[in-house]
Design an enzyme around this catalytic site. Structure first.
Site, short mmCIF file in Angstrom:
data_model
loop_
_atom_site.label_atom_id
_atom_site.label_comp_id
_atom_site.label_asym_id
_atom_site.label_seq_id
_atom_site.Cartn_x
_atom_site.Cartn_y
_atom_site.Cartn_z
N CYS A 1 38.73 -66.46 44.73
CA CYS A 1 39.46 -65.99 45.92
C CYS A 1 38.55 -65.79 47.14
O CYS A 1 39.04 -65.62 48.25
CB CYS A 1 40.21 -64.70 45.60
SG CYS A 1 41.37 -64.92 44.24
N HIS B 1 41.74 -61.39 52.33
CA HIS B 1 42.34 -62.10 51.19
C HIS B 1 43.62 -61.36 50.81
O HIS B 1 43.63 -60.13 50.72
CB HIS B 1 41.35 -62.12 50.03
CG HIS B 1 41.95 -62.59 48.75
ND1 HIS B 1 42.73 -63.73 48.67
CD2 HIS B 1 41.89 -62.07 47.49
CE1 HIS B 1 43.12 -63.88 47.43
NE2 HIS B 1 42.64 -62.91 46.69
N ASN C 1 49.36 -63.92 45.86
CA ASN C 1 47.93 -64.21 45.94
C ASN C 1 47.73 -65.71 45.71
O ASN C 1 47.94 -66.20 44.60
CB ASN C 1 47.21 -63.38 44.86
CG ASN C 1 45.71 -63.60 44.86
OD1 ASN C 1 45.20 -64.52 45.50
ND2 ASN C 1 45.00 -62.76 44.13
C1 LIG Z 1 47.51 -55.57 38.60
C2 LIG Z 1 47.89 -54.28 39.30
C3 LIG Z 1 48.97 -54.56 40.33
C4 LIG Z 1 48.41 -53.30 38.27
O1 LIG Z 1 48.77 -52.09 38.92
P1 LIG Z 1 48.35 -50.70 38.27
O2 LIG Z 1 48.87 -49.67 39.17
O3 LIG Z 1 46.86 -50.74 38.03
O4 LIG Z 1 49.15 -50.72 36.95
P2 LIG Z 1 48.61 -50.54 35.45
O5 LIG Z 1 47.81 -51.74 35.04
O6 LIG Z 1 47.97 -49.19 35.37
O7 LIG Z 1 49.96 -50.52 34.67
C5 LIG Z 1 50.89 -49.47 34.83
C6 LIG Z 1 52.08 -49.74 33.96
O8 LIG Z 1 52.83 -50.83 34.51
C7 LIG Z 1 53.08 -51.78 33.47
N1 LIG Z 1 53.15 -53.11 34.07
C8 LIG Z 1 52.16 -53.98 34.29
N2 LIG Z 1 52.64 -55.09 34.87
C9 LIG Z 1 53.96 -54.90 35.05
C10 LIG Z 1 55.00 -55.67 35.58
N3 LIG Z 1 54.78 -56.90 36.11
N4 LIG Z 1 56.24 -55.17 35.59
C11 LIG Z 1 56.50 -53.95 35.10
N5 LIG Z 1 55.56 -53.16 34.54
C12 LIG Z 1 54.30 -53.63 34.52
C13 LIG Z 1 51.93 -51.64 32.52
O9 LIG Z 1 52.25 -52.11 31.25
C14 LIG Z 1 51.72 -50.13 32.54
O10 LIG Z 1 52.68 -49.55 31.68
P3 LIG Z 1 52.28 -48.29 30.78
O11 LIG Z 1 51.92 -47.22 31.76
O12 LIG Z 1 53.54 -48.02 30.02
O13 LIG Z 1 51.13 -48.74 29.94
C15 LIG Z 1 46.66 -53.65 40.00
O14 LIG Z 1 45.73 -53.19 39.06
C16 LIG Z 1 46.00 -54.61 40.91
O15 LIG Z 1 46.55 -55.01 41.90
N6 LIG Z 1 44.73 -54.97 40.63
C17 LIG Z 1 44.02 -55.91 41.44
C18 LIG Z 1 44.54 -57.27 41.14
C19 LIG Z 1 44.04 -58.28 42.12
O16 LIG Z 1 44.14 -58.08 43.29
N7 LIG Z 1 43.55 -59.40 41.60
C20 LIG Z 1 43.13 -60.48 42.33
C21 LIG Z 1 41.86 -60.18 43.00
S1 LIG Z 1 41.28 -61.62 43.75
#
Ligand SMILES: CC(C)(COP(=O)(O)OP(=O)(O)OC[C@H]1O[C@@H](n2cnc3c(N)ncnc32)[C@H](O)[C@@H]1OP(=O)(O)O)[C@@H](O)C(=O)NCCC(=O)NCCS
Length: 325
Positions: free
Chosen positions: A119, A252, A282
């Protein structure tokens, strides 16, 4: 007299198939994967993304973006003397997507190669093109970010498949007596390879290992927020500027919460941040040039304004480019 490079045209391309969160939620439900519009919007800011058809590759999306950028610059493909494509979803193992794009474009003969920084690919590619123009080895470069991330998504993994989309963006970068690109700041830290990767590879005609995207979302989130501010400040320092000089932050487009946090740390209000993640998701190396083209074409970003581009992604890689439009 110092030689600079300057963006003289921008372009982009999105595949026609657009899926809103509701469309994706319905498709995933058929596989038994549960998610919701509310969850996706609240955690990421994403509302829709585009997915390419099976026969459309990164070079096809890159080609349309490149043609649009050339039109905007008033140039023909033969005027280009350097092509750099940033992609993590190349058409083939080899040759490079840049060579395939070059042939489709009809710009044969000039150097063409890919940059692989996931990215952060576009800020890496722009920095390389700027250096080649400054050194005198190129005059008119085409710098493209093009991706078909839908190919490497695991649609049984709801933590990743809702985040990404396909698309391409391109700029024409020309030698100029006035800036142009003011500074850049690039980094990588390979000890974080495992937090965002597609670990499979090709061996003896078979894929060895998992060929789909794996991500530790929380680890990526934490790292991204820390490094983006540092790279942005370093690029500003190198140019003798401060955050007050920035007209537009073009980050990004991964997650609105990462963008908000970075803008806050830099003291920039959100109305100085170009946001397209809601409509594109993304798109990895394509996201910054897509957002840039969007900002130029809708009249947000104007000639003479100062833009701060910044990327972060797998590797781990990150960087920023400061420029005058
Ligand atoms: C991926 C991301 C959105 C997840 O958000 P988060 O707030 O960290 O969420 P978590 O991983 O803690 O998950 C929270 C809950 O949501 C659930 N969950 C995850 N994906 C889900 C989805 N698509 N729909 C519904 N629930 C979901 C998880 O299972 C978890 O459930 P639990 O609490 O029962 O275990 C976040 O971590 C993020 O944006 N990270 C950076 C990703 C990124 O930008 N990547 C590219 C970089 S170039």
């Amino acid at each position: 007299m110092r030689r600079y490079s300057r963006i003289t045209g921008t372009g982009s391309s999105l595949p026609p198939r657009r899926l809103t969160n509701a469309d994706l939620v319905a498709e995933l439900a058929q596989r038994g994967v549960e998610t919701s519009d509310d969850w996706i919007v609240e955690r990421t800011g994403i509302r829709a993304r585009h997915f390419a058809e099976r026969d459309v590759c990164s070079s096809d999306l890159g080609l349309e973006a490149a043609r649009n950028a050339l039109d905007a610059a008033g140039l023909q493909p033969q005027d280009i003397d350097l092509i750099i494509v940033a992609t993590s979803t190349p058409d083939m193992v080899f040759p490079s997507t840049a060579c395939i794009l070059q042939n489709k474009l009809g710009a044969n003969g000039c150097p063409a190669f890919d940059v692989q920084a996931v990215c952060s690919g576009f800020v890496y590619a722009l920095t390389v093109a700027d250096a080649m123009i400054q050194s005198g080895s190129a005059k008119r470069a085409l710098v493209v970010g093009a991706e078909v991330f839908s190919r490497i998504l695991d649609f049984d993994d709801r933590t990743t498949c809702v985040l990404f989309g396909d698309g391409a963006g391109a700029v024409v970068l020309e030698a100029s007596e006035t800036p142009g690109i003011l500074s850049s700041d690039l980094h990588a830290d390979g000890k974080h390879v495992g937090i965002l990767c597609v670990p499979g590879n090709v061996y003896g005609g078979k894929v060895l290992g998992d060929p789909l995207l794996k991500m530790d979302g929380q680890a990526v989130f934490k790292l991204a927020v820390g490094v983006l501010e540092k790279a942005a400040r370093a690029a500003l320092d190198k140019a003798g500027m401060t955050d007050a000089d920035v007209d537009w932050l073009i980050p990004h487009q991964a997650n609105i919460r990462i963008m908000q946090s970075t803008a806050k740390k830099l003291g920039l209000p959100m109305d100085k941040v170009v946001v397209t993640v809601d409509q594109h998701g993304n798109t990895s190396a394509a996201s910054i040039p897509l957002a840039l083209d969007h900002a130029v074409r809708n009249g947000q970003a104007k000639p003479g304004q100062t833009l701060l581009l910044e990327g972060v992604g797998g590797g781990f890689t990150w960087g920023a480019v400061l420029l005058k439009l």
